[in-house]
Design a protein around this motif. Structure first.
Motif, PDB file in Angstrom:
ATOM      1  N   CYS A 346       0.839  -1.199   0.000  1.00 16.07           N
ATOM      2  CA  CYS A 346       0.000   0.000   0.000  1.00 16.07           C
ATOM      3  C   CYS A 346       0.877   1.253   0.000  1.00 16.07           C
ATOM      4  O   CYS A 346       0.660   2.189  -0.769  1.00 16.07           O
ATOM      5  N   GLU A 347       1.908   1.246   0.832  1.00 11.19           N
ATOM      6  CA  GLU A 347       2.777   2.414   0.938  1.00 11.19           C
ATOM      7  C   GLU A 347       3.602   2.610  -0.333  1.00 11.19           C
ATOM      8  O   GLU A 347       3.799   3.733  -0.793  1.00 11.19           O
ATOM      9  N   LEU A 348       4.058   1.508  -0.920  1.00 11.29           N
ATOM     10  CA  LEU A 348       4.810   1.621  -2.171  1.00 11.29           C
ATOM     11  C   LEU A 348       3.933   2.171  -3.286  1.00 11.29           C
ATOM     12  O   LEU A 348       4.371   2.979  -4.103  1.00 11.29           O
ATOM     13  N   ALA A 349       2.686   1.728  -3.302  1.00  9.07           N
ATOM     14  CA  ALA A 349       1.761   2.230  -4.323  1.00  9.07           C
ATOM     15  C   ALA A 349       1.585   3.741  -4.164  1.00  9.07           C
ATOM     16  O   ALA A 349       1.632   4.494  -5.146  1.00  9.07           O
ATOM     17  N   THR A 350       1.418   4.177  -2.926  1.00  6.25           N
ATOM     18  CA  THR A 350       1.246   5.604  -2.661  1.00  6.25           C
ATOM     19  C   THR A 350       2.498   6.365  -3.087  1.00  6.25           C
ATOM     20  O   THR A 350       2.418   7.395  -3.757  1.00  6.25           O
ATOM     21  N   ALA A 351       3.654   5.818  -2.702  1.00 13.87           N
ATOM     22  CA  ALA A 351       4.916   6.491  -3.028  1.00 13.87           C
ATOM     23  C   ALA A 351       5.110   6.588  -4.545  1.00 13.87           C
ATOM     24  O   ALA A 351       5.739   7.520  -5.043  1.00 13.87           O
ATOM     25  N   ARG A 352       4.579   5.646  -5.273  1.00 17.28           N
ATOM     26  CA  ARG A 352       4.729   5.673  -6.732  1.00 17.28           C
ATOM     27  C   ARG A 352       3.597   6.427  -7.421  1.00 17.28           C
ATOM     28  O   ARG A 352       3.495   6.442  -8.639  1.00 17.28           O
ATOM     29  N   GLY A 353       2.721   7.020  -6.608  1.00 20.41           N
ATOM     30  CA  GLY A 353       1.658   7.845  -7.164  1.00 20.41           C
ATOM     31  C   GLY A 353       0.503   7.050  -7.751  1.00 20.41           C
ATOM     32  O   GLY A 353      -0.264   7.554  -8.573  1.00 20.41           O
ATOM     33  N   ASN A 354       0.358   5.804  -7.342  1.00 16.98           N
ATOM     34  CA  ASN A 354      -0.723   4.971  -7.889  1.00 16.98           C
ATOM     35  C   ASN A 354      -2.019   5.155  -7.104  1.00 16.98           C
ATOM     36  O   ASN A 354      -2.000   5.524  -5.940  1.00 16.98           O
ATOM     37  N   GLU A 355      -3.092   4.818  -7.762  1.00 18.30           N
ATOM     38  CA  GLU A 355      -4.410   4.857  -7.135  1.00 18.30           C
ATOM     39  C   GLU A 355      -4.574   3.580  -6.299  1.00 18.30           C
ATOM     40  O   GLU A 355      -4.701   2.482  -6.841  1.00 18.30           O
ATOM     41  N   VAL A 356      -4.547   3.727  -4.975  1.00 20.00           N
ATOM     42  CA  VAL A 356      -4.499   2.548  -4.103  1.00 20.00           C
ATOM     43  C   VAL A 356      -5.784   1.707  -4.159  1.00 20.00           C
ATOM     44  O   VAL A 356      -5.730   0.484  -4.287  1.00 20.00           O
ATOM     45  N   ASP A 357      -6.921   2.358  -4.079  1.00 17.17           N
ATOM     46  CA  ASP A 357      -8.171   1.593  -3.971  1.00 17.17           C
ATOM     47  C   ASP A 357      -8.654   1.029  -5.304  1.00 17.17           C
ATOM     48  O   ASP A 357      -9.436   0.078  -5.325  1.00 17.17           O
ATOM     49  N   GLN A 358      -8.207   1.654  -6.383  1.00 17.07           N
ATOM     50  CA  GLN A 358      -8.665   1.239  -7.722  1.00 17.07           C
ATOM     51  C   GLN A 358      -7.481   1.020  -8.638  1.00 17.07           C
ATOM     52  O   GLN A 358      -7.249   1.805  -9.549  1.00 17.07           O
ATOM     53  N   PRO A 359      -6.706  -0.039  -8.431  1.00 16.26           N
ATOM     54  CA  PRO A 359      -5.554  -0.261  -9.313  1.00 16.26           C
ATOM     55  C   PRO A 359      -6.006  -0.378 -10.774  1.00 16.26           C
ATOM     56  O   PRO A 359      -7.120  -0.817 -11.041  1.00 16.26           O
TER      57      PRO A 359
END
Ligand code: F6R
Length: 369
Positions: A346-359
């Motif tokens: 979850c944190e890596l996704a956030t750090a990479r600017g990804n949409e966490v809840d809706q990949p």
């Protein structure tokens, strides 16, 4: 509606202790035995079962892989686990003595539904483990054991997974109880440990800041590998799946014993490798083997991220990063070992600017084959 969290996923990760406790609620009686009245398959039928086959997809499949260890250990009934999408196409051997367990959060996954229809046509009994009341999979099954995770909104499954594990343990222990196989001190002790496991999940959640920091520091990496043995192997697969779907990174999980058969060629300087270490107590052979796996990859330059039990000092010299989890019985360890991997992804996704809840490219429930 996100309860103060930035994402549903964070909220759902935080809800795990409650989800686990709710799934156990009312299912263990005062004397420490299981009361699974909802499992409306007569006990006489359950006593005659000579094979268990688990079908599921994705994260639910990983829960099924872990269930296999528990079912075979506690009941001595042979258990197979198969991806629902593969199951039907190999003409599986099923009959009235087969118990098929279909695991699905949504209860609408088409591959899992098709697998259970096929199983019932062959005369097998089907037990669903499901999080969604009245959905198709439980409606078409002989019985259902509901997980009580509450609605899961984030596409990436977290609390549903932990409750699927709890339900699988309950089914395994229940089969042991009904059949009287290996029913004894160990099973009673496990039921006691299960009753306090929500507290252990809560405890892990309280120690996640260093995991978040570590995740942020890896945001520019391309690959992360995950290794485990025994029930740590499906945990490694689950950690890798979370990272793929959320961080869009190349992530792979391996059985640590397979390293030498190929994957070790991937190890290079500073490659992050997460290793799930079993308890040093009890199964010492398993433990020693994984410690030597950590040494092998570290000698080849890997940056080791080691998930190990509190009090396990032997791994310390080989861990570039150490993530501590509470002491649990080996078979229950996935309930605590998975949590840091969820937070990590979850944190890596956030750090990479990804949409966490809706990949990207994913849907919460996959209703096509
Ligand atoms: C991964 C994930 C999926 C689901 C899979 C099965 O985070 O959520 O892999 O686990 O699509 O879904 P259900 O459990 O609804 O059958």
């Amino acid at each position: 509606e996100k309860g103060g969290y930035d994402y549903f996923m964070l909220k759902e990760i935080a809800e795990q202790p409650k989800a686990v406790a709710d799934t156990l609620l009312g299912r263990i009686d005062g004397s420490g035995s299981l009361t699974l009245d909802e499992v409306r398959i007569p006990q006489g039928v359950l006593r005659e079962i000579d094979k268990v086959v688990i079908v599921a997809c994705g994260t639910a499949f990983h829960a099924g892989m872990i269930a296999k260890y528990a079912i075979e250990h506690w009941t001595r009934i042979p258990c197979e686990v198969e991806l629902a999408s593969e199951f039907r196409y190999r003409d599986p051997i099923l009959d009235a003595q087969t118990l098929v367990i279909a695991i699905s959060q949504s209860g609408e996954t088409m591959d899992t539904l098709m697998a259970l229809r096929h199983a019932r046509e062959q005369g097998a009994k089907v037990l669903a483990i499901c999080n969604t009341n009245g959905s198709t999979i439980p409606r078409e099954s002989d019985a259902v054991l509901y997980t009580h995770a509450g609605p899961e909104v984030a596409v990436a499954s977290t609390k549903a997974f932990l409750t699927q594990l709890v339900a699988c343990y309950l089914v395994a222990l229940y089969l042991g109880q009904v059949r009287g196989t290996k029913w004894g001190d160990e099973i009673r002790a496990v039921i006691r440990d299960l009753s306090s496991i929500a507290g252990a999940v809560e405890q892990v959640l309280g120690t996640m800041e260093p995991v978040r920091e570590l995740a942020r520091s890896l945001a520019s990496k391309n690959t992360v590998l995950f290794l485990g043995r025994h029930v740590g192997y499906p945990v490694a697969l689950e950690g890798a799946l979370k990272l793929k779907e959320l961080a869009y990174m190349h992530a792979e999980g391996f059985a640590a014993g397979e390293l030498k058969h190929g994957p070790i060629a991937l190890i290079e300087e500073d490659l992050p490798v997460v290793v799930v270490v079993p308890s040093p107590r009890g199964r010492s052979v398993l433990y020693d083997k994984i410690v030597s796996n950590i040494q092998e990859i570290r000698a080849r330059g890997a940056r080791t991220i080691v998930i190990a039990e509190e009090g396990d000092e032997a791994v310390v010299p080989y861990a570039d990063h150490l993530i501590r989890i509470p002491v649990t019985p080996t078979l229950l360890q996935p309930l605590v070992a998975t949590v840091p991997l969820q937070v990590f992804a979850c944190e890596l996704a956030t750090a990479r600017g990804n949409e966490v809840d809706q990949p990207r490219n994913l849907a919460k429930s996959v209703t096509v084959e």
